[in-house]
Scaffold this motif. Structure first.
Motif, PDB file in Angstrom:
ATOM      1  N   ASN A  61      -2.332   2.419  -7.260  1.00 33.78           N
ATOM      2  CA  ASN A  61      -2.123   2.808  -5.860  1.00 33.78           C
ATOM      3  C   ASN A  61      -0.674   2.581  -5.432  1.00 33.78           C
ATOM      4  O   ASN A  61      -0.112   3.370  -4.664  1.00 33.78           O
ATOM      5  N   ILE A  62      -0.082   1.508  -5.927  1.00 35.01           N
ATOM      6  CA  ILE A  62       1.323   1.239  -5.612  1.00 35.01           C
ATOM      7  C   ILE A  62       2.224   2.276  -6.275  1.00 35.01           C
ATOM      8  O   ILE A  62       3.128   2.834  -5.651  1.00 35.01           O
ATOM      9  N   LEU A  63       1.982   2.556  -7.533  1.00 36.40           N
ATOM     10  CA  LEU A  63       2.799   3.529  -8.253  1.00 36.40           C
ATOM     11  C   LEU A  63       2.702   4.920  -7.637  1.00 36.40           C
ATOM     12  O   LEU A  63       3.676   5.681  -7.656  1.00 36.40           O
ATOM     13  N   SER A  64       1.556   5.256  -7.081  1.00 40.09           N
ATOM     14  CA  SER A  64       1.325   6.610  -6.563  1.00 40.09           C
ATOM     15  C   SER A  64       1.622   6.757  -5.080  1.00 40.09           C
ATOM     16  O   SER A  64       1.270   7.765  -4.479  1.00 40.09           O
ATOM     17  N   SER A  65       2.214   5.751  -4.466  1.00 41.61           N
ATOM     18  CA  SER A  65       2.689   5.799  -3.072  1.00 41.61           C
ATOM     19  C   SER A  65       1.632   5.479  -2.029  1.00 41.61           C
ATOM     20  O   SER A  65       1.883   5.622  -0.837  1.00 41.61           O
ATOM     21  N   LEU A  66       0.457   5.028  -2.461  1.00 39.87           N
ATOM     22  CA  LEU A  66      -0.627   4.776  -1.509  1.00 39.87           C
ATOM     23  C   LEU A  66      -0.617   3.357  -0.940  1.00 39.87           C
ATOM     24  O   LEU A  66      -1.221   3.105   0.100  1.00 39.87           O
ATOM     25  N   LEU A  67       0.059   2.438  -1.603  1.00 42.40           N
ATOM     26  CA  LEU A  67       0.061   1.040  -1.180  1.00 42.40           C
ATOM     27  C   LEU A  67       1.427   0.441  -1.428  1.00 42.40           C
ATOM     28  O   LEU A  67       1.921   0.448  -2.557  1.00 42.40           O
ATOM     29  N   LYS A  68       2.042  -0.072  -0.385  1.00 44.08           N
ATOM     30  CA  LYS A  68       3.366  -0.670  -0.522  1.00 44.08           C
ATOM     31  C   LYS A  68       3.254  -2.031  -1.187  1.00 44.08           C
ATOM     32  O   LYS A  68       2.441  -2.871  -0.798  1.00 44.08           O
ATOM     33  N   PRO A  69       4.082  -2.294  -2.203  1.00 45.01           N
ATOM     34  CA  PRO A  69       3.998  -3.589  -2.888  1.00 45.01           C
ATOM     35  C   PRO A  69       4.566  -4.712  -2.028  1.00 45.01           C
ATOM     36  O   PRO A  69       5.372  -4.481  -1.125  1.00 45.01           O
ATOM     37  N   LYS A  70       4.140  -5.919  -2.328  1.00 44.57           N
ATOM     38  CA  LYS A  70       4.698  -7.079  -1.635  1.00 44.57           C
ATOM     39  C   LYS A  70       6.191  -7.180  -1.913  1.00 44.57           C
ATOM     40  O   LYS A  70       7.001  -7.402  -1.009  1.00 44.57           O
ATOM     41  N   PHE A  71       6.555  -7.009  -3.177  1.00 41.88           N
ATOM     42  CA  PHE A  71       7.958  -6.977  -3.590  1.00 41.88           C
ATOM     43  C   PHE A  71       8.123  -5.897  -4.649  1.00 41.88           C
ATOM     44  O   PHE A  71       7.174  -5.555  -5.353  1.00 41.88           O
ATOM     45  N   GLY A  72       9.334  -5.381  -4.782  1.00 43.59           N
ATOM     46  CA  GLY A  72       9.628  -4.427  -5.838  1.00 43.59           C
ATOM     47  C   GLY A  72       9.916  -3.032  -5.325  1.00 43.59           C
ATOM     48  O   GLY A  72       9.817  -2.751  -4.126  1.00 43.59           O
ATOM     49  N   GLU A  73      10.274  -2.153  -6.262  1.00 39.64           N
ATOM     50  CA  GLU A  73      10.671  -0.791  -5.919  1.00 39.64           C
ATOM     51  C   GLU A  73       9.939   0.212  -6.801  1.00 39.64           C
ATOM     52  O   GLU A  73       9.626  -0.070  -7.959  1.00 39.64           O
ATOM     53  N   ILE A  74       9.716   1.397  -6.243  1.00 39.30           N
ATOM     54  CA  ILE A  74       9.250   2.552  -7.004  1.00 39.30           C
ATOM     55  C   ILE A  74      10.319   3.629  -6.847  1.00 39.30           C
ATOM     56  O   ILE A  74      10.510   4.161  -5.755  1.00 39.30           O
TER      57      ILE A  74
END
Length: 229
Positions: A61-74
């Motif tokens: 979900n984070i990789l696909s733009s559905l959930l913003k991670p606590k830390f890090g970048e896509i």
């Protein structure tokens, strides 16, 4: 044994790179994973496996733009998608990312063809009759979604995603409701699509046999992403 992917792992800026995940960390009431790096190239497929509750679907979900991670970048197209404006993020998700969910999110009360038409309206592409034949759903177009079996609904949702011609496919258990033979047909279709379209695919699966068909295989465990292949 697998090699742990940590924050010291170098990430290429090669023109063939489609997506880069940098130092991803996420948690809910407990930490799911930390300092994860991942790189997806054109024509490449990546499988992520792990036990239930390890965070596989959350990572997808984070990789696909559905959930913003606590830390890090896509990083996609040289920009951190989570620092983009909301409209830009929505455009990326609609135009460039194809997300195959465990739940099919089909429009119930409408026909299979109606559901495919939604994708044609959003993308400007036409329905691919050969794709429907390959997935063995070309004969169900006039049927309502509620009349379709679970496997037919799953293949319809996959066909709808591919109709968009996405640059990256994100698939969460794409063969979960399918028998072994049909699952192989679906996986072959997805692999052929990314090769033919210079696209990439990241999938989550509990089927090790299907995972090993991908170019790279990672296991998420103990907060880390370990490369198995």
């Amino acid at each position: 044994m697998g090699e742990t992917i940590n924050k010291q792992t170098p990430i290429s800026s090669d023109k063939n790179i489609l997506l880069e995940a940098k130092n991803l960390t996420h948690e809910f009431d407990y930490k799911l994973f930390e300092n994860i790096n991942l790189t997806l190239e054109k024509k490449e497929s990546i499988a992520i496996i792990g036990i239930s509750g390890s965070g596989k679907s959350t990572l997808l979900n984070i990789l696909s733009s559905l959930l913003k991670p606590k830390f890090g970048e896509i990083i996609y197209n040289k920009e951190d998608i989570y620092k983009s404006k909301k409209k830009r993020l929505l455009n990326i998700r609609r135009e460039d990312f194809g997300i195959i969910f465990q739940a099919h999110y089909l429009f119930r009360g409408f026909t299979a063809n109606d559901n495919l038409e939604v994708a044609t309206l959003l993308s400007g592409n036409s329905i691919d009759e050969e794709l429907l034949k390959r997935l063995n759903i070309d004969f169900v177009l006039k049927q309502g979604v509620g009349e379709l079996s679970g496997g037919q609904q799953q293949r319809l949702s996959i066909a709808r995603v591919l109709t968009k011609k996405p640059k990256i496919i994100f698939a969460d258990e794409p063969t979960g409701n399918l028998d072994k033979q049909t699952a192989q047909i679906v996986m072959q279709t997805l692999h052929e699509y990314i090769k033919e379209n210079d696209s990439g695919m990241i999938l989550v699966t509990h089927e090790n046999e299907l995972a090993m068909q991908c170019d790279k295989v990672y296991k998420l465990e103990n907060l880390e992403l370990k490369e198995l292949k």
